[in-house]
Design a protein around this motif. Sequence first.
Motif, short mmCIF file in Angstrom:
data_model
loop_
_atom_site.label_atom_id
_atom_site.label_comp_id
_atom_site.label_asym_id
_atom_site.label_seq_id
_atom_site.Cartn_x
_atom_site.Cartn_y
_atom_site.Cartn_z
N PRO A 111 0.81 -1.22 0.00
CA PRO A 111 0.00 0.00 0.00
C PRO A 111 0.85 1.28 0.00
O PRO A 111 0.50 2.27 -0.63
CB PRO A 111 -0.81 -0.11 1.30
N ARG A 112 1.99 1.23 0.69
CA ARG A 112 2.86 2.41 0.76
C ARG A 112 3.42 2.74 -0.64
O ARG A 112 3.48 3.89 -1.04
CB ARG A 112 4.02 2.10 1.71
N PHE A 113 3.82 1.71 -1.35
CA PHE A 113 4.36 1.91 -2.70
C PHE A 113 3.26 2.40 -3.64
O PHE A 113 3.47 3.31 -4.42
CB PHE A 113 4.97 0.61 -3.23
N GLU A 114 2.10 1.77 -3.52
CA GLU A 114 0.98 2.18 -4.38
C GLU A 114 0.61 3.62 -4.13
O GLU A 114 0.31 4.37 -5.06
CB GLU A 114 -0.23 1.28 -4.12
N GLN A 115 0.64 4.01 -2.85
CA GLN A 115 0.30 5.37 -2.49
C GLN A 115 1.24 6.36 -3.17
O GLN A 115 0.82 7.36 -3.73
CB GLN A 115 0.38 5.50 -0.95
N ARG A 116 2.54 6.07 -3.11
CA ARG A 116 3.54 6.92 -3.78
C ARG A 116 3.27 7.00 -5.27
O ARG A 116 3.30 8.06 -5.87
CB ARG A 116 4.94 6.32 -3.61
N LEU A 117 3.04 5.84 -5.85
CA LEU A 117 2.81 5.80 -7.30
C LEU A 117 1.59 6.65 -7.65
O LEU A 117 1.62 7.43 -8.61
CB LEU A 117 2.62 4.35 -7.75
N ARG A 118 0.55 6.50 -6.84
CA ARG A 118 -0.66 7.28 -7.11
C ARG A 118 -0.40 8.78 -7.03
O ARG A 118 -0.91 9.54 -7.84
CB ARG A 118 -1.77 6.89 -6.13
N GLN A 119 0.41 9.18 -6.05
CA GLN A 119 0.75 10.62 -5.95
C GLN A 119 1.39 11.12 -7.24
O GLN A 119 1.05 12.19 -7.74
CB GLN A 119 1.77 10.85 -4.83
N HIS A 120 2.34 10.35 -7.76
CA HIS A 120 3.05 10.80 -8.97
C HIS A 120 2.12 10.77 -10.18
O HIS A 120 2.20 11.65 -11.04
CB HIS A 120 4.29 9.94 -9.21
N LEU A 121 1.26 9.77 -10.25
CA LEU A 121 0.31 9.72 -11.37
C LEU A 121 -0.67 10.87 -11.28
O LEU A 121 -1.04 11.48 -12.29
CB LEU A 121 -0.44 8.38 -11.36
N GLN A 122 -1.09 11.19 -10.04
CA GLN A 122 -2.02 12.30 -9.86
C GLN A 122 -1.38 13.62 -10.30
O GLN A 122 -2.03 14.44 -10.95
CB GLN A 122 -2.47 12.39 -8.39
N ALA A 123 -0.09 13.78 -9.99
CA ALA A 123 0.62 15.00 -10.41
C ALA A 123 0.64 15.09 -11.93
O ALA A 123 0.46 16.17 -12.50
CB ALA A 123 2.03 15.03 -9.84
N ALA A 124 0.85 13.95 -12.59
CA ALA A 124 0.86 13.95 -14.06
C ALA A 124 -0.52 14.32 -14.59
O ALA A 124 -0.66 15.13 -15.51
CB ALA A 124 1.28 12.57 -14.57
N LEU A 125 -1.57 13.76 -13.98
CA LEU A 125 -2.94 14.09 -14.39
C LEU A 125 -3.22 15.58 -14.19
O LEU A 125 -3.75 16.26 -15.06
CB LEU A 125 -3.95 13.28 -13.56
N ASP A 126 -2.84 16.07 -13.00
CA ASP A 126 -3.14 17.48 -12.68
C ASP A 126 -2.46 18.43 -13.66
O ASP A 126 -3.02 19.48 -13.99
CB ASP A 126 -2.70 17.80 -11.24
N ALA A 127 -1.28 18.04 -14.11
CA ALA A 127 -0.56 18.91 -15.06
C ALA A 127 -1.24 18.91 -16.43
O ALA A 127 -0.93 19.73 -17.28
CB ALA A 127 0.89 18.46 -15.18
N CYS A 128 -2.13 17.93 -16.66
CA CYS A 128 -2.77 17.82 -17.98
C CYS A 128 -4.28 18.01 -17.90
O CYS A 128 -5.02 17.42 -18.68
CB CYS A 128 -2.45 16.46 -18.60
N GLY A 129 -4.74 18.76 -16.95
CA GLY A 129 -6.16 19.08 -16.91
C GLY A 129 -6.96 18.35 -15.84
O GLY A 129 -8.16 18.56 -15.71
N GLY A 130 -6.31 17.48 -15.08
CA GLY A 130 -6.99 16.86 -13.94
C GLY A 130 -7.57 15.49 -14.25
O GLY A 130 -7.55 15.03 -15.39
N GLY A 131 -8.10 14.86 -13.20
CA GLY A 131 -8.66 13.52 -13.36
C GLY A 131 -8.54 12.76 -12.05
O GLY A 131 -8.01 13.27 -11.07
N GLY A 132 -9.05 11.53 -12.05
CA GLY A 132 -9.04 10.73 -10.84
C GLY A 132 -8.39 9.37 -11.07
O GLY A 132 -8.17 8.96 -12.21
N ILE A 133 -8.10 8.68 -9.96
CA ILE A 133 -7.43 7.38 -10.03
C ILE A 133 -8.18 6.39 -9.16
O ILE A 133 -8.55 6.71 -8.04
CB ILE A 133 -5.98 7.49 -9.50
N SER A 134 -8.41 5.19 -9.66
CA SER A 134 -8.98 4.16 -8.79
C SER A 134 -8.17 2.87 -8.91
O SER A 134 -7.45 2.65 -9.88
CB SER A 134 -10.45 3.92 -9.14
N ASN A 135 -8.31 2.06 -7.86
CA ASN A 135 -7.61 0.79 -7.83
C ASN A 135 -8.41 -0.24 -8.58
O ASN A 135 -9.61 -0.36 -8.40
CB ASN A 135 -7.51 0.31 -6.38
#
Length: 386
Positions: free
Chosen positions: A18-42
Motif C-alpha cells: 500500500p505504501r508503494f501504491e500510495q507513492r505511485l498514485r501521488q506521482h500519477l495524480q501530479a501527471a494528471l493534474d498537469a494535464c487538466g486533472g482527473g481521478g485514479i482508482s484501484n
Amino acid sequence: MQIVVHYAEIGLKGRNRPRFEQRLRQHLQAALDACGGGGISNLYGRLLLETAAGTPFDALAERLRRVFGVAFFSRVSSSEPTLEGLEKLVDEFVGEREFESFGVRTRRVDKRHPWKSEELNRLLGARIQALTGARVDLNRPDLWVELHLLSRRALLLHERVPGPGGMPVGSAGRMISLISGGIDSPAASYLMLKRGAELSYLHFHSAPYTSSASQEKVRELVARLAAWQGPATLHTIPFGELQRELVSEAPAAPRIVLYRRFMLRIAERLAKRERALGLVTGESLGQVSSQTLGNLDTIGRAATLPLLRPLIGMDKAEIVDLAERIGTYEISIEPDEDCCSYLMPRSPATWSRPGDLEAIERELDVEGLVEASLARGTRERIDPPA
Ligand code: ATP
Ligand code: MG
C-alpha cells in the motif's frame, strides 16, 4: 478517457505494497493534474486513470513515460465482463482502425469467468475476421486486440506504451546526490531515482577562481532530472577557499582524495539537515585515479551515511549510452571547468591509505572548514523544463 497503468516490481512488496501504491498514485495524480486533472482508482493489481474531458493523450503519455514504477500503460475501453460486452468492445475498436493482420490475446485476471482465454481468442478472432477480412498473425500483427477480464469489468487495451520501470520516487527515502557538470553523476542520479530515491543535489564550484559555467550546466542537468522526479532542491557551495586552505596545509599527491573527503563531510551535514538517508556519487571503479579501490575506500570512510555508487560496475560507454538516453549527455559535454581542475596536482596518487589522510586531517580544523563552506552555500528550487 480511461488509461490503465500496470506496475511491475511494487506488486511484489507484500505488506508494504500500500505504501508503494500510495507513492505511485501521488506521482500519477501530479501527471494528471498537469494535464487538466482527473481521478485514479484501484483495479485489481492495476490503476485506472480517468482524465478530464478533452485531455490530450500525447501530453499525458509524455509525463507517464517518466513516472518510475510504471511498467506500461494503455488507453482502454471498458464494458461488463459478458460475451456481449466483449463483442461490443471489439466491434467498436476494430471498426475505427485499418489493419491487414491482427491477433487477439485475452487474460482472465479473475479466473471465475466461465470461458477459457483460448476459447475467447478464437471466438473473437473469428468475429473480427468476418467483420474486416483481416488475417490472424500471432507474431507481428498490425493490431493487437488485448482484453483483460477483471471481476466486474472487461478492459480492451488500445496500445502498450512502456513506462520507465523502477520504483516510485520517494519510496526509498531521500538522498543527497553529489553532482558535477560531468557525464557520470547525472546518470548515477537517474539510476537512484529509478530505484525510488528522492534526490536533493549538491554542487561544488571553484568560482571566482574558475569560470562559473559549471553552475549553469548543473542547473540544466538538475532540470532534466526533475522531469523524472518533480521540483528538486539544488545546493551550491563555493569550494575554492577550502581548496586553497587544503593546498597550503597538505601534500600534493593525495589532494584529490582530500577534496573528496571534504565534499562527503559537507554532503553529510546537509543530509542530516534534510533528513536524507544516503549519499550518491557517480564514481565507477578504476575510471580515474581517484576511483581505484584504495582511493574509493579512503574517500568513503569520511562518510557515515550509506554511500551509494550506482555506476560502480559500469563501463564509460555504458554510462554514455544511459546519459544520452535520459538527455543529460548533451548538457554534460558542454565545456566547463570542474572545481577539481583547480589546484590539481600534476600526478595524483592512485592509492592512498585512510590512516595517511587521517593524519593530514588531524592537523586541520576539519569541523571549522566544513562549517565555513556550508555557510557560503546557497540553495534553490529547480523545476522540470516546461
Ligand atoms: P562526473 O562525470 O560525475 O564528473 P567523473 O568520472 O568526472 O564524474 P570525478 O570528477 O572524479 O569523476 O568525480 C567523482 C564523483 O564525485 C562525481 O561523480 C560526483 O558524484 C562527485 N563530484 C565530483 N566533482 C563534484 C563537484 N564539483 N560537485 C559535486 N560533486 C562532485
Ligand atoms: Mg568530473
